[in-house]
Design a protein around this motif. Structure first.
Motif, PDB file in Angstrom:
ATOM      1  N   LEU A  40       0.853  -1.189   0.000  1.00  0.00           N
ATOM      2  CA  LEU A  40       0.000   0.000   0.000  1.00  0.00           C
ATOM      3  C   LEU A  40       0.887   1.236   0.000  1.00  0.00           C
ATOM      4  O   LEU A  40       1.475   1.587   1.021  1.00  0.00           O
ATOM      5  CB  LEU A  40      -0.923  -0.009   1.222  1.00  0.00           C
ATOM      6  N   ASP A  41       1.012   1.860  -1.171  1.00  0.00           N
ATOM      7  CA  ASP A  41       1.845   3.053  -1.327  1.00  0.00           C
ATOM      8  C   ASP A  41       3.255   2.840  -0.782  1.00  0.00           C
ATOM      9  O   ASP A  41       3.803   3.695  -0.093  1.00  0.00           O
ATOM     10  CB  ASP A  41       1.193   4.268  -0.666  1.00  0.00           C
ATOM     11  N   GLY A  42       3.839   1.675  -1.058  1.00  0.00           N
ATOM     12  CA  GLY A  42       5.197   1.380  -0.630  1.00  0.00           C
ATOM     13  C   GLY A  42       5.312   0.714   0.733  1.00  0.00           C
ATOM     14  O   GLY A  42       6.390   0.287   1.118  1.00  0.00           O
ATOM     15  N   GLN A  43       4.208   0.609   1.465  1.00  0.00           N
ATOM     16  CA  GLN A  43       4.213  -0.041   2.777  1.00  0.00           C
ATOM     17  C   GLN A  43       3.790  -1.497   2.627  1.00  0.00           C
ATOM     18  O   GLN A  43       2.680  -1.773   2.175  1.00  0.00           O
ATOM     19  CB  GLN A  43       3.266   0.666   3.741  1.00  0.00           C
ATOM     20  N   GLU A  44       4.673  -2.430   2.997  1.00  0.00           N
ATOM     21  CA  GLU A  44       4.350  -3.853   2.959  1.00  0.00           C
ATOM     22  C   GLU A  44       3.511  -4.214   4.182  1.00  0.00           C
ATOM     23  O   GLU A  44       3.892  -3.930   5.321  1.00  0.00           O
ATOM     24  CB  GLU A  44       5.633  -4.690   2.943  1.00  0.00           C
ATOM     25  N   ILE A  45       2.356  -4.823   3.927  1.00  0.00           N
ATOM     26  CA  ILE A  45       1.488  -5.322   4.997  1.00  0.00           C
ATOM     27  C   ILE A  45       1.127  -6.748   4.636  1.00  0.00           C
ATOM     28  O   ILE A  45       0.625  -7.017   3.542  1.00  0.00           O
ATOM     29  CB  ILE A  45       0.217  -4.474   5.174  1.00  0.00           C
ATOM     30  N   GLY A  46       1.424  -7.680   5.544  1.00  0.00           N
ATOM     31  CA  GLY A  46       1.187  -9.082   5.275  1.00  0.00           C
ATOM     32  C   GLY A  46       0.233  -9.713   6.257  1.00  0.00           C
ATOM     33  O   GLY A  46       0.078  -9.250   7.390  1.00  0.00           O
ATOM     34  N   LEU A  47      -0.402 -10.775   5.801  1.00  0.00           N
ATOM     35  CA  LEU A  47      -1.296 -11.567   6.643  1.00  0.00           C
ATOM     36  C   LEU A  47      -0.624 -12.911   6.900  1.00  0.00           C
ATOM     37  O   LEU A  47      -0.185 -13.577   5.964  1.00  0.00           O
ATOM     38  CB  LEU A  47      -2.636 -11.786   5.941  1.00  0.00           C
ATOM     39  N   ASN A  48      -0.535 -13.314   8.165  1.00  0.00           N
ATOM     40  CA  ASN A  48       0.126 -14.556   8.559  1.00  0.00           C
ATOM     41  C   ASN A  48      -0.908 -15.511   9.155  1.00  0.00           C
ATOM     42  O   ASN A  48      -1.392 -15.285  10.263  1.00  0.00           O
ATOM     43  CB  ASN A  48       1.220 -14.256   9.584  1.00  0.00           C
ATOM     44  N   PRO A  49      -1.243 -16.605   8.448  1.00  0.00           N
ATOM     45  CA  PRO A  49      -2.224 -17.550   8.987  1.00  0.00           C
ATOM     46  C   PRO A  49      -1.690 -18.350  10.168  1.00  0.00           C
ATOM     47  O   PRO A  49      -2.457 -18.987  10.877  1.00  0.00           O
ATOM     48  CB  PRO A  49      -2.515 -18.461   7.800  1.00  0.00           C
ATOM     49  N   ASN A  50      -0.378 -18.302  10.388  1.00  0.00           N
ATOM     50  CA  ASN A  50       0.234 -19.036  11.489  1.00  0.00           C
ATOM     51  C   ASN A  50       0.620 -18.127  12.644  1.00  0.00           C
ATOM     52  O   ASN A  50       1.481 -18.465  13.456  1.00  0.00           O
ATOM     53  CB  ASN A  50       1.459 -19.807  10.980  1.00  0.00           C
ATOM     54  N   GLY A  51      -0.011 -16.979  12.733  1.00  0.00           N
ATOM     55  CA  GLY A  51       0.326 -16.017  13.774  1.00  0.00           C
ATOM     56  C   GLY A  51       0.208 -16.571  15.182  1.00  0.00           C
ATOM     57  O   GLY A  51       1.057 -16.317  16.033  1.00  0.00           O
TER      58      GLY A  51
END
Length: 112
Positions: A40-51
């Motif tokens: 998002l506009d250079g910001q990496e945001i990830g979703l971790n199913p193993n959080g």
């Protein structure tokens, strides 16, 4: 790579991906069973199913570092506690998760 990545634990990866597609109005650049990544506009945001397995208690900012083991040692010496030791997670990427003295989580990441 930006100097930090935000990772959100998402036990139901399919539902979380659908939610964030709508919330952010964006398509993920990476969609795998173990990580869904948005830029998002250079910001990496990830979703971790193993959080939960990874002992994440909520969203975590992972700060980029060239020497992960040295950074973990420095942060421990400053009062941090290792939650997840340096772990290779695939694609030449390794990360570690620590807490500060108040119990807030902070992560560090390196990409080879």
């Amino acid at each position: 790579m930006s100097n930090h990545t935000i990772v959100i634990p998402a036990a139901d990866l399919e539902a979380a991906t659908a939610f964030y597609r709508t919330a952010w109005g964006a398509e993920p650049h990476t969609e795998t069973p173990y990580y869904v990544g948005f830029n998002l506009d250079g910001q990496e945001i990830g979703l971790n199913p193993n959080g939960e397995r990874d002992q994440m208690t909520g969203p975590v900012v992972y700060w980029a570092t060239d020497d992960l083991a040295a950074k973990v040692a420095e942060v421990e010496a400053a009062g941090g506690t290792v939650v997840r030791p340096v772990t290779e997670v695939g694609g030449g990427t390794s990360l570690a998760l620590l807490t500060d003295p108040a119990g807030n989580q902070v992560g560090f990441i390196t990409q080879g």
